[in-house]
Motif scaffolding. Structure first.
Motif, PDB file in Angstrom:
ATOM      1  N   UNK A  30      54.263 100.992  48.348  1.00  0.00           N
ATOM      2  CA  UNK A  30      53.085 101.702  48.856  1.00  0.00           C
ATOM      3  C   UNK A  30      51.815 100.877  48.701  1.00  0.00           C
ATOM      4  N   UNK A  31      51.609 100.312  47.518  1.00  0.00           N
ATOM      5  CA  UNK A  31      50.364  99.603  47.238  1.00  0.00           C
ATOM      6  C   UNK A  31      50.506  98.129  47.580  1.00  0.00           C
ATOM      7  N   UNK A  32      49.581  97.625  48.377  1.00  0.00           N
ATOM      8  CA  UNK A  32      49.582  96.212  48.738  1.00  0.00           C
ATOM      9  C   UNK A  32      48.914  95.378  47.654  1.00  0.00           C
ATOM     10  N   UNK A  33      47.895  95.943  47.030  1.00  0.00           N
ATOM     11  CA  UNK A  33      47.149  95.296  45.943  1.00  0.00           C
ATOM     12  C   UNK A  33      46.826  96.356  44.899  1.00  0.00           C
ATOM     13  N   UNK A  34      46.802  95.964  43.643  1.00  0.00           N
ATOM     14  CA  UNK A  34      46.356  96.836  42.553  1.00  0.00           C
ATOM     15  C   UNK A  34      45.533  95.960  41.616  1.00  0.00           C
ATOM     16  N   UNK A  35      44.299  96.370  41.347  1.00  0.00           N
ATOM     17  CA  UNK A  35      43.442  95.607  40.437  1.00  0.00           C
ATOM     18  C   UNK A  35      42.684  96.541  39.504  1.00  0.00           C
ATOM     19  N   UNK A  36      42.387  96.009  38.349  1.00  0.00           N
ATOM     20  CA  UNK A  36      41.542  96.655  37.352  1.00  0.00           C
ATOM     21  C   UNK A  36      40.098  96.371  37.755  1.00  0.00           C
ATOM     22  N   UNK A  37      39.311  97.409  37.986  1.00  0.00           N
ATOM     23  CA  UNK A  37      37.904  97.264  38.349  1.00  0.00           C
ATOM     24  C   UNK A  37      37.071  98.087  37.368  1.00  0.00           C
ATOM     25  N   UNK A  38      35.786  98.149  37.581  1.00  0.00           N
ATOM     26  CA  UNK A  38      34.923  98.925  36.702  1.00  0.00           C
ATOM     27  C   UNK A  38      34.593  98.160  35.438  1.00  0.00           C
ATOM     28  N   UNK A  39      33.775  98.766  34.622  1.00  0.00           N
ATOM     29  CA  UNK A  39      33.263  98.083  33.433  1.00  0.00           C
ATOM     30  C   UNK A  39      34.344  97.706  32.433  1.00  0.00           C
ATOM     31  N   UNK A  40      35.419  98.486  32.340  1.00  0.00           N
ATOM     32  CA  UNK A  40      36.477  98.137  31.385  1.00  0.00           C
ATOM     33  C   UNK A  40      37.209  96.866  31.792  1.00  0.00           C
ATOM     34  N   UNK A  41      36.980  96.377  33.015  1.00  0.00           N
ATOM     35  CA  UNK A  41      37.639  95.154  33.483  1.00  0.00           C
ATOM     36  C   UNK A  41      36.819  93.895  33.204  1.00  0.00           C
ATOM     37  N   UNK A  42      35.653  94.061  32.589  1.00  0.00           N
ATOM     38  CA  UNK A  42      34.770  92.921  32.317  1.00  0.00           C
ATOM     39  C   UNK A  42      34.820  92.619  30.823  1.00  0.00           C
ATOM     40  N   UNK A  43      35.439  91.504  30.425  1.00  0.00           N
ATOM     41  CA  UNK A  43      35.556  91.187  29.001  1.00  0.00           C
ATOM     42  C   UNK A  43      34.211  91.224  28.287  1.00  0.00           C
ATOM     43  N   UNK A  44      34.195  91.940  27.161  1.00  0.00           N
ATOM     44  CA  UNK A  44      33.003  92.026  26.323  1.00  0.00           C
ATOM     45  C   UNK A  44      32.023  93.109  26.694  1.00  0.00           C
ATOM     46  N   UNK A  45      32.201  93.753  27.842  1.00  0.00           N
ATOM     47  CA  UNK A  45      31.234  94.742  28.319  1.00  0.00           C
ATOM     48  C   UNK A  45      31.542  96.132  27.761  1.00  0.00           C
ATOM     49  N   UNK A  46      30.550  96.762  27.164  1.00  0.00           N
ATOM     50  CA  UNK A  46      30.695  98.149  26.722  1.00  0.00           C
ATOM     51  C   UNK A  46      30.844  99.026  27.956  1.00  0.00           C
ATOM     52  N   UNK A  47      31.569 100.131  27.812  1.00  0.00           N
ATOM     53  CA  UNK A  47      31.868 100.957  28.987  1.00  0.00           C
ATOM     54  C   UNK A  47      32.255 102.362  28.572  1.00  0.00           C
ATOM     55  N   UNK A  48      32.205 103.265  29.556  1.00  0.00           N
ATOM     56  CA  UNK A  48      32.876 104.541  29.359  1.00  0.00           C
ATOM     57  C   UNK A  48      34.361 104.181  29.260  1.00  0.00           C
ATOM     58  N   UNK A 117      33.638  93.097  44.028  1.00  0.00           N
ATOM     59  CA  UNK A 117      32.597  92.067  44.041  1.00  0.00           C
ATOM     60  C   UNK A 117      31.711  92.160  42.802  1.00  0.00           C
ATOM     61  N   UNK A 118      31.324  93.377  42.434  1.00  0.00           N
ATOM     62  CA  UNK A 118      30.459  93.554  41.258  1.00  0.00           C
ATOM     63  C   UNK A 118      31.200  93.136  39.993  1.00  0.00           C
ATOM     64  N   UNK A 119      32.461  93.521  39.881  1.00  0.00           N
ATOM     65  CA  UNK A 119      33.269  93.100  38.721  1.00  0.00           C
ATOM     66  C   UNK A 119      33.285  91.583  38.613  1.00  0.00           C
ATOM     67  N   UNK A 120      33.577  90.921  39.723  1.00  0.00           N
ATOM     68  CA  UNK A 120      33.645  89.461  39.706  1.00  0.00           C
ATOM     69  C   UNK A 120      32.296  88.850  39.340  1.00  0.00           C
ATOM     70  N   UNK A 121      31.213  89.440  39.835  1.00  0.00           N
ATOM     71  CA  UNK A 121      29.884  88.921  39.515  1.00  0.00           C
ATOM     72  C   UNK A 121      29.585  89.073  38.022  1.00  0.00           C
TER      73      UNK A 121
END
Length: 179
Positions: A30-48, A117-121
């Motif tokens: 079903x899924x062609x791509x699956x990625x971790x996004x959002x703040x929890x995907x940015x090493x070192x970043x505090x997040x919900x 894009x924001x995650x990568x940035x």
């Protein structure tokens, strides 16, 4: 409801990988791509402490009733969040707190998704990640309204998305616009 911003948890990528594998195994093909996004995907970043996953499908019609039933068995519940061209599901812990968000989008929009894009940035620009964390902590201390919290982050998110889009030669769009 209090908005909790937790210090970075090094288990977040592992949690995302496990949830991704579970989805792919439960819904093969079903899924062609699956990625971790959002703040929890940015090493070192505090997040919900909510794991955001973004997946792509050929069309949203690929998410049939039978496949929705599988998502429900995995604990994912649909929520209409008013975003066109996206299906949004969430999963909760036993205490009723959200643990996962699942964003299902179409493959044709995958390369230009603002969340990716924001995650990568943020990953490539620690100074912006630090600024974003400071904004999130300040807002969480000032409001307990999720909508206000989210909308108030728009300025810093827009700057990050614009910078990443410019670097990749993509057209600029508002962060809440579907592309």
């Amino acid at each position: 409801m209090t908005i909790l911003i937790a210090d970075y948890d090094p288990s977040w990528p592992e949690q995302a990988a496990a949830a991704s594998a579970e989805l792919v195994e439960a819904l093969p093909g079903m899924f062609l791509e699956v990625e971790h996004v959002g703040s929890t995907s940015v090493p070192g970043l505090a997040a919900k402490p909510v794991i955001d996953l973004m997946t792509s499908v050929n069309t949203l019609d690929d998410v049939t009733d039978e496949r929705v039933a599988v998502l429900e068995r995995l604990g994912y519940r649909f929520e209409d969040v008013g975003m066109p061209n996206r299906l949004f599901y969430f999963r909760e812990k036993a205490q009723g707190e959200r643990s996962h968000h699942l964003h299902i989008v179409t493959a044709d929009t995958w390369p230009t998704r603002n969340e990716r894009l924001f995650r990568d940035h943020l990953r490539a620009h620690p100074e912006m990640a630090a600024e974003y964390e400071a904004v999130k902590r300040r807002l969480a201390a000032e409001t307990d309204d999720g909508f206000t919290y989210t909308k108030s982050k728009t300025e810093v998110i827009q700057r990050g998305v614009d910078a990443e889009r410019t670097a990749r030669g993509l057209p600029l769009v508002t962060v809440w616009e579907e592309v």
